[in-house]
Design an enzyme around this catalytic site. Sequence first.
Site, PDB file in Angstrom:
ATOM      1  CG  ASP A  67      -0.362  -0.907   2.606  1.00 46.96           C
ATOM      2  OD1 ASP A  67       1.219  -0.822   2.570  1.00 46.96           O
ATOM      3  OD2 ASP A  67      -1.167  -1.184   3.493  1.00 46.96           O
ATOM      4  CG  ASN A 135      -9.612  -1.374  11.052  1.00 47.15           C
ATOM      5  OD1 ASN A 135      -8.940  -2.444  11.091  1.00 47.15           O
ATOM      6  ND2 ASN A 135      -9.720  -0.479  10.665  1.00 47.15           N
ATOM      7  CG  HIS A 137      -6.397  -2.373   8.604  1.00 46.36           C
ATOM      8  ND1 HIS A 137      -6.283  -0.732   8.731  1.00 46.36           N
ATOM      9  CD2 HIS A 137      -4.913  -2.586   8.348  1.00 46.36           C
ATOM     10  CE1 HIS A 137      -4.931  -0.595   9.241  1.00 46.36           C
ATOM     11  NE2 HIS A 137      -3.786  -1.803   8.910  1.00 46.36           N
ATOM     12  CD  GLU A 142      -8.946   1.246   7.501  1.00 49.52           C
ATOM     13  OE1 GLU A 142      -8.409   0.467   7.780  1.00 49.52           O
ATOM     14  OE2 GLU A 142      -8.156   2.375   6.977  1.00 49.52           O
TER      15      GLU A 142
HETATM   16  C1  F6R Z   1       0.679  -1.646   6.283  1.00 45.25           C
HETATM   17  C2  F6R Z   1      -0.585  -2.389   6.169  1.00 45.25           C
HETATM   18  C3  F6R Z   1      -1.016  -2.844   7.148  1.00 45.25           C
HETATM   19  C4  F6R Z   1       0.250  -2.548   8.729  1.00 45.25           C
HETATM   20  C5  F6R Z   1      -0.991  -3.066   9.778  1.00 45.25           C
HETATM   21  C6  F6R Z   1      -0.353  -3.070  11.558  1.00 45.25           C
HETATM   22  O1  F6R Z   1       1.782  -1.877   4.994  1.00 45.25           O
HETATM   23  O2  F6R Z   1       0.061  -2.395   5.512  1.00 45.25           O
HETATM   24  O3  F6R Z   1      -1.617  -3.184   6.873  1.00 45.25           O
HETATM   25  O4  F6R Z   1       0.586  -3.814   8.731  1.00 45.25           O
HETATM   26  O5  F6R Z   1      -1.429  -1.343   9.645  1.00 45.25           O
HETATM   27  O6  F6R Z   1      -0.153  -2.272  11.510  1.00 45.25           O
HETATM   28  P1  F6R Z   1       1.393  -2.102  12.874  1.00 45.25           P
HETATM   29  O7  F6R Z   1       2.202  -3.430  12.565  1.00 45.25           O
HETATM   30  O8  F6R Z   1       1.776  -1.412  12.531  1.00 45.25           O
HETATM   31  O9  F6R Z   1       0.599  -3.022  13.846  1.00 45.25           O
END
Ligand code: F6R
Length: 245
Positions: A67, A135, A137, A142
Amino acid sequence: MNITVFDSRAALVDHAADLISEFVTTAPAAVLGLATGGTMMPIYENLIGRHNLGLVSFSRTSGFLLDEYVALPRSHSQTYRNVIHRLFERHVDVLPGSIIGPDGNASALAAECERYDRQVSEAGVGLQLLGIGRNGHIGFNEPGASPGSRTRVVTLAQATRDDNARFFTSPQQVPTQAITQGIGTIRAGKRLLIVAQGTHKAAAVRAAISGPITPALPASALQLHSNVTFLLDTKAASSIPPAAL
Ligand code: F6R
């Protein structure tokens, strides 16, 4: 679904790095799907350590980012392109141009999403690294995202913007939109490696593993994949029903 729970975070990180090193060493053309975020940082650090010791080479590896924020200036330290460069790419022997992400500053964003989706699909991800949002994702899919979704522009959930505010100087600076690989795009990866740590991830992890497959919890779509490995610390695993372990 393969679930391993680790008592120590160091052991979890080491195991993730083992799996990644083995993959890039043995796959003829190693195509890695790369996540960013706090969970991944120590894993990249561990891989850099191994590389410095001559234990692993990334010279035959290519990588595709999951992303990217929309409309964050290219020079901003928090574009995922810059994050992966700073925390991984510049420390290892990956060939220039081999780590690719979608362009969140493209003038025609929908066309950029289609182009990137095609590029990822044609390359064929062999090992996809994933974190999970509290959440539920994956990538920036989302709640509400369908299991067949493709790369597209999404509006970030407020919970995601709140969580990612720690990487910015103020919460208002967190972009409101991002390009994300779709759940369908992610599911096309041969093997998915999902890592979660901490109590704040426990509910999402439980729902992803043992809840119904529903767009309300995007990571539940991983149940549709035949080769998923969850690496969890005891806190992130704390709500999983024992029967599911
Ligand atoms: C980032 C991504 C997100 C993160 C997720 C967890 O490239 O795709 O899905 O993997 O938000 O983020 P952290 O590891 O910061 O808790």
